[in-house]
Design an enzyme around this catalytic site. Structure first.
Site, PDB file in Angstrom:
ATOM      1  N   ARG A 104       0.811  -1.217   0.000  1.00 50.46           N
ATOM      2  CA  ARG A 104       0.000   0.000   0.000  1.00 50.46           C
ATOM      3  C   ARG A 104       0.850   1.275   0.000  1.00 50.46           C
ATOM      4  NH1 ARG A 104      -3.177  -0.565   4.717  1.00 50.46           N
ATOM      5  NH2 ARG A 104      -1.820   0.990   5.645  1.00 50.46           N
ATOM      6  N   TYR A 118     -14.882  21.300 -11.589  1.00 49.16           N
ATOM      7  CA  TYR A 118     -15.411  19.975 -11.929  1.00 49.16           C
ATOM      8  C   TYR A 118     -16.491  19.625 -10.901  1.00 49.16           C
ATOM      9  CZ  TYR A 118     -14.944  14.842 -12.596  1.00 49.16           C
ATOM     10  OH  TYR A 118     -15.154  13.510 -12.828  1.00 49.16           O
ATOM     11  N   ASP A 148      -6.333  22.052 -10.392  1.00 49.16           N
ATOM     12  CA  ASP A 148      -6.666  20.905 -11.235  1.00 49.16           C
ATOM     13  C   ASP A 148      -6.141  21.261 -12.623  1.00 49.16           C
ATOM     14  OD1 ASP A 148      -7.881  19.080 -12.970  1.00 49.16           O
ATOM     15  OD2 ASP A 148      -9.684  18.898 -11.732  1.00 49.16           O
ATOM     16  N   LYS A 158      -7.366  10.775 -17.894  1.00 46.95           N
ATOM     17  CA  LYS A 158      -7.603  11.460 -19.171  1.00 46.95           C
ATOM     18  C   LYS A 158      -6.400  11.269 -20.098  1.00 46.95           C
ATOM     19  CE  LYS A 158     -11.400  12.488 -17.171  1.00 46.95           C
ATOM     20  NZ  LYS A 158     -11.647  13.596 -16.281  1.00 46.95           N
TER      21      LYS A 158
HETATM   22  C1  LIG Z   1     -12.328  13.612 -15.052  1.00 40.42           C
HETATM   23  C2  LIG Z   1     -11.860  14.767 -14.258  1.00 40.42           C
HETATM   24  C3  LIG Z   1     -11.530  14.627 -12.926  1.00 40.42           C
HETATM   25  C4  LIG Z   1     -11.699  13.326 -12.183  1.00 40.42           C
HETATM   26  O1  LIG Z   1     -10.877  12.319 -12.652  1.00 40.42           O
HETATM   27  P1  LIG Z   1     -11.294  10.777 -12.417  1.00 40.42           P
HETATM   28  O2  LIG Z   1     -10.050  10.046 -12.720  1.00 40.42           O
HETATM   29  O3  LIG Z   1     -12.440  10.503 -13.322  1.00 40.42           O
HETATM   30  O4  LIG Z   1     -11.686  10.655 -10.960  1.00 40.42           O
HETATM   31  C5  LIG Z   1     -11.061  15.733 -12.270  1.00 40.42           C
HETATM   32  N1  LIG Z   1     -10.935  16.920 -12.876  1.00 40.42           N
HETATM   33  C6  LIG Z   1     -11.236  17.092 -14.156  1.00 40.42           C
HETATM   34  C7  LIG Z   1     -11.054  18.430 -14.788  1.00 40.42           C
HETATM   35  C8  LIG Z   1     -11.724  16.032 -14.905  1.00 40.42           C
HETATM   36  O5  LIG Z   1     -12.077  16.212 -16.175  1.00 40.42           O
END
Ligand SMILES: *Cc1c(COP(=O)(O)O)cnc(C)c1O
Length: 389
Positions: free
Chosen positions: A54, A107, A179, A203
């Site tokens: 972990r 988000y 982010d 992504k």
């Molecule tokens: C998809 C997304 C997230 C979350 O990511 P996950 O891996 O789906 O939890 C956070 N911020 C943005 C801008 C996103 O597009």
């Protein structure tokens, strides 16, 4: 080292693995220690070396080293999803009685976490206008510990003045988290004053729509230890295969991103001039509200953009979306495939500002298909919209 070369080399140490180009994937929970003394010594340095699955294996450390290099930071923490990276950051840096400034265009699940979880823990959230810039000064309180940013917003594409926000936050002793999923490779968070950069690696890093993964990157060792201690306490532990897919994705990130961005610019420019379209939300487009800031702070883009249609009945928009060949309906983005989602109503919630487009809004992801095929798909879609309207 230039960015493309860095993507090839980051986190790889073939000399440690018999010359294998890629680090092996360690599937490990239990780690055997050779003696009680060695076991006790490892317990004194919980985040140093391989101790228990972990806490990380060489696969984890390779992924973290690579992400830190790509984001331009010193240390990264692998997380099981982008949302876990966001909530892990918020939980590590905020406690009861603290105040958080959260961008109004965040988000949606980020907003939900503030309202549903942080509020219950006695952390107060104030939402602020993404266009606020240095004006954030007046919202900073003595107990404001964190300013959270997301630029551009992943549904509405406002570009934030991160350097101005960071200067004001730092003058008041608050940290800045971002982010940076849209801006991977094109926005250098630590050069612009960000303290904690978050990636939804699901992504573009993974890039193939087949794994969930996230990362938290910092430029400062002390801040890393604070974040790592909290994240470890919560038990976050991304899977070995997921991190392998993240490492694999990183190697081709540069070429993929350039292709995504080139296609997106083609599609966005074409859509902008169509009579059915009210506006296109893509900061690289001249005339976009965020274009000047984007030009100042970004060195590139990605394949994600928004479109606001002129007023049209829902049935006509649905007919447009249902009939696409390439733009399939699905959440997420950053994979090789083109996607579309309707963003009217359900997913855009604002409390500090107004989001009131003149017509239905959509979000497109330009994939790696041929741009002419995608243009033809859009053209046929607009014909369906018109026919049903
Ligand atoms: C998809 C997304 C997230 C979350 O990511 P996950 O891996 O789906 O939890 C956070 N911020 C943005 C801008 C996103 O597009």
């Amino acid at each position: 080292m230039k960015k493309d070369s860095l993507l090839v080399h980051a986190g790889r140490h073939p000399e440690r693995y018999h010359g294998a180009v890629n680090p092996p994937v360690y599937h490990a929970s239990t780690i055997l220690h050779p003696s009680v003394a060695a076991m006790e010594a490892s317990g004194k340095k919980p985040f140093d070396g391989v101790r228990y699955g972990r806490y990380g294996t060489p696969t984890t450390f390779a992924f973290e080293e690579a992400v830190a290099a790509v984001e331009g930071g010193a240390k990264a923490i692998a997380m099981p999803s982008g949302l876990a990276a966001i909530t892990g950051t918020l939980m590590a840096l905020l406690k009861t009685g603290d105040h958080l400034l959260m961008v109004d265009s965040a988000y949606f699940p980020t907003r939900k976490f503030c309202d549903a979880v942080l509020a219950g823990l006695g952390v107060e959230t104030t939402y602020y206008d993404p266009a606020i810039g240095a004006g954030i000064e007046v919202l900073l309180r003595p107990n404001t510990r964190l300013v959270f940013t997301e630029s551009p917003g992943s549904l509405t594409f406002e570009v934030q003045d991160i350097p101005a926000i960071a200067a004001a936050a730092h003058a008041h002793g608050a940290l800045v988290a971002m982010d940076n999923t849209w801006g991977i490779q094109s926005f250098q968070p630590f050069v612009h004053g960000v303290d904690v950069s978050i990636q939804a690696c699901t992504k573009y890093v993974v890039g193939h729509a087949d794994a969930m993964l996230g990362s938290i990157t910092v430029a400062d060792e002390a801040l890393w230890l604070r974040l790592k201690t909290s994240v470890a306490a919560f038990g976050h532990s991304p899977g070995a295969e997921e991190m392998f897919l993240g490492l694999r994705g990183l190697r081709t990130l540069g070429v993929r991103l350039r292709h995504h961005a080139e296609t997106a610019l083609k599609l966005a420019s074409w859509l902008k001039d169509r009579p059915e379209v009210a506006s296109v939300l893509y900061p690289p487009l001249p005339g976009d509200a965020g274009h000047e800031l984007w030009k100042r702070d970004f060195t590139g883009a990605c394949g994600l953009f928004g479109v606001i249609l002129k007023p049209a009945p829902k049935a006509a928009v649905d007919a447009m979306l249902d009939g696409f060949t390439h733009f399939n309906l699905g959440y997420s983005w950053g994979g090789f495939e083109s996607l579309v989602i309707p963003t009217t109503g359900h997913s855009i919630i604002r409390t500090a500002t107004k989001w009131d487009p003149p017509g239905p809004s959509l979000r497109f992801h330009a994939g790696l298909e041929d741009a002419d095929d995608l243009l033809a798909d859009l053209e046929a879609g607009l014909a369906r919209l018109k026919a049903a309207g």
